[in-house]
Design a protein around this motif. Structure first.
Motif, PDB file in Angstrom:
ATOM      1  N   GLY A  47       0.824  -1.203   0.000  1.00  0.00           N
ATOM      2  CA  GLY A  47       0.000   0.000   0.000  1.00  0.00           C
ATOM      3  C   GLY A  47       0.859   1.254   0.000  1.00  0.00           C
ATOM      4  N   GLU A  48       0.316   2.305  -0.554  1.00  0.00           N
ATOM      5  CA  GLU A  48       1.070   3.552  -0.668  1.00  0.00           C
ATOM      6  C   GLU A  48       1.321   4.219   0.675  1.00  0.00           C
ATOM      7  OE1 GLU A  48      -2.487   6.767  -1.580  1.00  0.00           O
ATOM      8  OE2 GLU A  48      -1.429   5.881  -3.263  1.00  0.00           O
ATOM      9  N   GLU A  49       0.472   3.953   1.666  1.00  0.00           N
ATOM     10  CA  GLU A  49       0.603   4.591   2.973  1.00  0.00           C
ATOM     11  C   GLU A  49       1.961   4.309   3.608  1.00  0.00           C
ATOM     12  OE1 GLU A  49      -1.928   2.321   2.379  1.00  0.00           O
ATOM     13  OE2 GLU A  49      -3.413   3.805   1.770  1.00  0.00           O
ATOM     14  N   VAL A  50       2.449   3.096   3.396  1.00  0.00           N
ATOM     15  CA  VAL A  50       3.726   2.692   3.980  1.00  0.00           C
ATOM     16  C   VAL A  50       4.848   3.579   3.435  1.00  0.00           C
ATOM     17  CG1 VAL A  50       5.368   0.780   4.179  1.00  0.00           C
ATOM     18  CG2 VAL A  50       2.920   0.315   4.208  1.00  0.00           C
ATOM     19  N   LEU A  51       4.836   3.823   2.142  1.00  0.00           N
ATOM     20  CA  LEU A  51       5.876   4.642   1.529  1.00  0.00           C
ATOM     21  C   LEU A  51       5.700   6.120   1.873  1.00  0.00           C
ATOM     22  CD1 LEU A  51       6.111   2.928  -1.965  1.00  0.00           C
ATOM     23  CD2 LEU A  51       7.663   2.690  -0.028  1.00  0.00           C
ATOM     24  N   ILE A  52       4.475   6.576   1.926  1.00  0.00           N
ATOM     25  CA  ILE A  52       4.221   7.980   2.275  1.00  0.00           C
ATOM     26  C   ILE A  52       4.669   8.253   3.708  1.00  0.00           C
ATOM     27  CG2 ILE A  52       2.406   9.700   2.634  1.00  0.00           C
ATOM     28  CD1 ILE A  52       0.958   8.435   0.196  1.00  0.00           C
ATOM     29  N   GLU A  53       4.459   7.289   4.585  1.00  0.00           N
ATOM     30  CA  GLU A  53       4.881   7.433   5.986  1.00  0.00           C
ATOM     31  C   GLU A  53       6.395   7.607   6.106  1.00  0.00           C
ATOM     32  OE1 GLU A  53       5.032   4.171   9.386  1.00  0.00           O
ATOM     33  OE2 GLU A  53       2.976   4.767   8.934  1.00  0.00           O
ATOM     34  N   GLN A  54       7.150   6.996   5.212  1.00  0.00           N
ATOM     35  CA  GLN A  54       8.619   7.052   5.247  1.00  0.00           C
ATOM     36  C   GLN A  54       9.189   8.163   4.371  1.00  0.00           C
ATOM     37  OE1 GLN A  54      10.408   5.146   7.338  1.00  0.00           O
ATOM     38  NE2 GLN A  54       8.482   4.279   8.042  1.00  0.00           N
ATOM     39  N   ALA A  55       8.352   8.883   3.661  1.00  0.00           N
ATOM     40  CA  ALA A  55       8.798   9.882   2.683  1.00  0.00           C
ATOM     41  C   ALA A  55       9.704  10.940   3.302  1.00  0.00           C
ATOM     42  CB  ALA A  55       7.583  10.556   2.051  1.00  0.00           C
ATOM     43  N   GLY A  56      10.772  11.265   2.579  1.00  0.00           N
ATOM     44  CA  GLY A  56      11.676  12.320   2.994  1.00  0.00           C
ATOM     45  C   GLY A  56      12.583  11.969   4.147  1.00  0.00           C
ATOM     46  N   GLN A  57      12.720  10.685   4.434  1.00  0.00           N
ATOM     47  CA  GLN A  57      13.534  10.302   5.591  1.00  0.00           C
ATOM     48  C   GLN A  57      14.238   8.965   5.400  1.00  0.00           C
ATOM     49  OE1 GLN A  57      11.052   9.792   9.087  1.00  0.00           O
ATOM     50  NE2 GLN A  57       9.312   9.234   7.828  1.00  0.00           N
ATOM     51  N   GLU A  58      15.004   8.593   6.392  1.00  0.00           N
ATOM     52  CA  GLU A  58      15.716   7.317   6.443  1.00  0.00           C
ATOM     53  C   GLU A  58      14.696   6.199   6.650  1.00  0.00           C
ATOM     54  OE1 GLU A  58      17.962   4.268   6.549  1.00  0.00           O
ATOM     55  OE2 GLU A  58      19.030   6.157   6.274  1.00  0.00           O
ATOM     56  N   ALA A  59      14.662   5.222   5.738  1.00  0.00           N
ATOM     57  CA  ALA A  59      13.662   4.154   5.809  1.00  0.00           C
ATOM     58  C   ALA A  59      14.294   2.765   5.865  1.00  0.00           C
ATOM     59  CB  ALA A  59      12.728   4.249   4.603  1.00  0.00           C
ATOM     60  N   THR A  60      15.593   2.695   6.113  1.00  0.00           N
ATOM     61  CA  THR A  60      16.287   1.402   6.085  1.00  0.00           C
ATOM     62  C   THR A  60      15.709   0.412   7.085  1.00  0.00           C
ATOM     63  OG1 THR A  60      18.319   2.503   5.406  1.00  0.00           O
ATOM     64  CG2 THR A  60      18.528   0.271   6.287  1.00  0.00           C
ATOM     65  N   GLU A  61      15.538   0.849   8.319  1.00  0.00           N
ATOM     66  CA  GLU A  61      15.057  -0.075   9.348  1.00  0.00           C
ATOM     67  C   GLU A  61      13.661  -0.605   9.016  1.00  0.00           C
ATOM     68  OE1 GLU A  61      14.438  -0.312  14.175  1.00  0.00           O
ATOM     69  OE2 GLU A  61      15.625   1.319  13.323  1.00  0.00           O
ATOM     70  N   ALA A  62      12.777   0.285   8.581  1.00  0.00           N
ATOM     71  CA  ALA A  62      11.421  -0.138   8.213  1.00  0.00           C
ATOM     72  C   ALA A  62      11.465  -1.114   7.037  1.00  0.00           C
ATOM     73  CB  ALA A  62      10.564   1.073   7.865  1.00  0.00           C
ATOM     74  N   PHE A  63      12.327  -0.836   6.075  1.00  0.00           N
ATOM     75  CA  PHE A  63      12.455  -1.705   4.903  1.00  0.00           C
ATOM     76  C   PHE A  63      12.980  -3.085   5.304  1.00  0.00           C
ATOM     77  CE2 PHE A  63      14.936  -3.454   1.377  1.00  0.00           C
ATOM     78  CZ  PHE A  63      14.013  -3.409   0.346  1.00  0.00           C
ATOM     79  N   GLU A  64      14.020  -3.123   6.125  1.00  0.00           N
ATOM     80  CA  GLU A  64      14.615  -4.396   6.525  1.00  0.00           C
ATOM     81  C   GLU A  64      13.713  -5.187   7.469  1.00  0.00           C
ATOM     82  OE1 GLU A  64      17.005  -5.720   5.045  1.00  0.00           O
ATOM     83  OE2 GLU A  64      17.891  -4.011   4.032  1.00  0.00           O
TER      84      GLU A  64
END
Length: 135
Positions: A47-64
């Motif tokens: 879902g797009e919400e997951v990416l929008i929540e991480q927008a403009g920032q460090e998302a490594t931990e969420a991705f991993e």
């Protein structure tokens, strides 16, 4: 014989990345690489919400933490637009690999050995029962 010339990787600061933090322009940072995932928002399986929540920032931990597949990791490359400037880089987090569903050859041996003791105990208990209580 011509050598392939690799284009120089664009260095991007967090100051610039923070300007791209909504649905109309969505950049995220994963392991010091910068990705423009704006075009991917509608295609993202989570879902797009997951990416929008991480927008403009460090998302490594969420991705991993999600444990993305090797296919998802390969797909990311088309959205890569650069890397963090050297002064803002962090040590890479270890990548979580795809789960291993198959057993290694050693684990089946351990599994078989774990049955030997209960079977032997049951056999001995049966022999003792028959000798003392059935006679």
């Amino acid at each position: 014989m011509s050598a392939e010339i690799k284009p120089e990787v664009k260095k991007i600061s967090f100051e610039e990345i923070k300007k791209h933090s909504d649905r109309s322009s969505n950049w995220i940072v994963i392991n010091n690489d910068v990705f423009d995932v704006t075009e991917f928002l509608d295609k993202h399986p989570g879902g797009e919400e997951v990416l929008i929540e991480q927008a403009g920032q460090e998302a490594t931990e969420a991705f991993e933490d999600v444990g993305h597949s090797s296919d998802a990791r390969a797909m990311m490359e088309q959205y890569k637009i650069g890397t963090l400037v050297d002064s803002e880089r962090k040590p890479d987090l270890p990548k979580k690999s795809d789960p291993e569903w198959k057993e290694s050859s050693g684990s089946s041996d351990v599994s078989w050995k774990s049955w030997i003791v209960p079977i032997a105990f049951g056999f001995v208990a049966t022999v003792i029962y028959r000798l003392y209580f059935m006679s």
